[in-house]
Design a protein around this motif. Structure first.
Motif, short mmCIF file in Angstrom:
data_model
loop_
_atom_site.label_atom_id
_atom_site.label_comp_id
_atom_site.label_asym_id
_atom_site.label_seq_id
_atom_site.Cartn_x
_atom_site.Cartn_y
_atom_site.Cartn_z
N ALA A 162 0.84 -1.20 0.00
CA ALA A 162 0.00 0.00 0.00
C ALA A 162 0.87 1.25 0.00
O ALA A 162 2.00 1.23 0.51
N SER A 198 0.50 5.75 0.48
CA SER A 198 -0.29 6.94 0.79
C SER A 198 0.59 8.15 0.56
O SER A 198 1.77 8.14 0.93
N SER A 241 -2.66 -1.84 5.04
CA SER A 241 -2.94 -0.51 4.51
C SER A 241 -2.14 0.52 5.29
O SER A 241 -1.67 0.26 6.40
N GLU A 243 -2.26 5.05 5.83
CA GLU A 243 -2.92 6.31 5.51
C GLU A 243 -2.25 7.45 6.28
O GLU A 243 -2.18 7.42 7.51
N TYR A 272 -2.96 -2.45 14.65
CA TYR A 272 -2.68 -1.21 13.95
C TYR A 272 -1.60 -0.42 14.70
O TYR A 272 -1.26 -0.73 15.86
N ALA A 294 -8.43 -1.63 7.24
CA ALA A 294 -8.41 -0.32 6.60
C ALA A 294 -8.46 0.77 7.66
O ALA A 294 -8.80 0.53 8.82
N ASP A 353 -14.01 -2.38 5.07
CA ASP A 353 -13.59 -1.05 4.62
C ASP A 353 -14.46 -0.02 5.32
O ASP A 353 -15.54 -0.34 5.85
N ARG A 360 -11.44 -2.97 -6.05
CA ARG A 360 -10.88 -1.61 -6.10
C ARG A 360 -11.90 -0.67 -6.70
O ARG A 360 -12.38 -0.88 -7.82
N ALA A 373 0.80 -0.74 -5.88
CA ALA A 373 0.02 0.42 -5.47
C ALA A 373 0.47 1.64 -6.26
O ALA A 373 1.61 1.70 -6.75
#
Length: 341
Positions: A19, A21, A58, A60, A76, A97, A136, A217, A312
């Protein structure tokens, strides 16, 4: 047309990327084994790193690029830019996510719940357990409502409400969730090879079925008028302007045998980057032509079609496209103006 694209930088990492970001002046790269690297977007220099036990799924960055959250099979982790402080939460449950409401609040999927956290990790509230694992989530109404996807429905939660205030039902497994920036549409990509759509204000529904593969996706452009999806060798692009896509056909973008990444270029020009399992990165005028149009790439990027899958894609501003391949190669492609591609 395959052309040479100037590279702003080109590096290799030792953990297979899963992933990306990009926010502000930073790019974050999450690896399958749990290494998350924070890079300077302009030069590719490492600005920080963290380790997430059990691997990563993931990553972010916050809108102001001052915080980061990474999620994985066992929990996480949060990272703070000012001092590199990392907070790891090994919950032991699948965390698929995360999504930032603003610079101060982030929602994290944690097993069958969604947690809403402060930027430094303090828990503000969490939802009651869903019917199955949360796959998600996305924010609506400028961060005032949280949409959470789990088997059988997408639920909407207001701040500090453990029970949903609205439910959008669909019997199936949701793999991806996309909310239009306008707030008008909620879309799920599904295990049963369909896209299901709800109009947010009244819950009216539409299903686009018949995809040859599961749809995992989905991505709206900044206008909220165009939705790109995988689920087939062609990328499909649906028109959500006006009354939406009911009774219409998508544009089809033909380049990859298997689509592995999608990223809209910032702005309203309708330009999309896609990545494939063969390592190709393609750039598209994705909203050109009429419904049912079969479009070819505006160009593909030389040096990326080397057989290593694109893991990604992310735009670091309108002129820098970041691509990550599964062999660990990370590239920053310097691209011309929006009109030229």
């Amino acid at each position: 047309m395959s052309v040479q694209s100037p590279l702003a930088w080109d590096i290799a990492v030792d953990d297979a990327p899963v992933a990306l970001s990009a926010r502000g002046d930073l790019v974050a790269v999450a690896g399958a084994e749990g290494t998350v690297r924070v890079l300077d977007a302009a030069m590719g220099a490492e600005m920080g790193a963290l380790e997430l036990p059990g691997g990563a799924l993931s990553v972010e960055l916050a809108p102001d690029a001052q915080h980061l959250v990474a999620t994985g099979p066992l929990g996480y982790a949060l990272w703070r830019r000012t001092d590199g402080r990392t907070t790891v939460r090994e919950s032991g449950v699948w965390s698929a996510a995360a999504a930032w409401a603003d610079n101060d609040r982030v929602a994290v999927a944690s097993g069958r719940r969604a947690l809403v956290l402060e930027a430094d990790g303090g828990e503000l509230w969490c939802t009651d357990p869903a019917a199955s694992t949360v796959t998600d989530l996305a924010w609506m109404r400028q961060g005032r409502r949280l949409a959470v996807a789990a088997y059988g429905a997408v639920h909407g939660y207001e701040r500090h409400t453990t029970k949903p205030v609205v439910m959008y039902p669909y019997v199936g497994s949701h793999l991806a969730l996309a909310v239009a920036p306008t707030g008008k549409w909620i879309c799920s990509g599904n295990q049963d090879a369909s896209i299901h759509i709800w109009r947010a204000r009244d819950g009216s529904e539409l299903t686009m079925s018949g995809y040859p593969e599961k749809v995992s996706r989905l991505a709206f452009d900044e206008t909220g008028f165009w939705l790109a999806a995988d689920g087939a060798p062609d990328v499909t692009v649906w028109d959500f302007s006006g009354k939406g896509p009911a009774g219409t056909a998508p544009r089809s973008l033909r380049c990859h045998e298997t689509v592995t990444a999608l990223a809209w270029r910032p702005g309203a020009a309708g330009q999309l980057a896609s990545g494939g399992a063969d390592g190709t990165v393609a750039l598209w005028h994705a909203t050109a032509g009429r419904p049912q149009a079969l479009l070819n790439p505006a160009r593909t990027l030389d040096g990326d079609g080397d057989g290593t899958a694109v893991a990604a894609l992310a735009w670091a501003g309108p002129h820098l496209l970041i691509s990550a391949q599964r062999d660990g190669r990370i590239r920053a492609h310097a691209l011309p103006s929006r009109t030229a591609l």
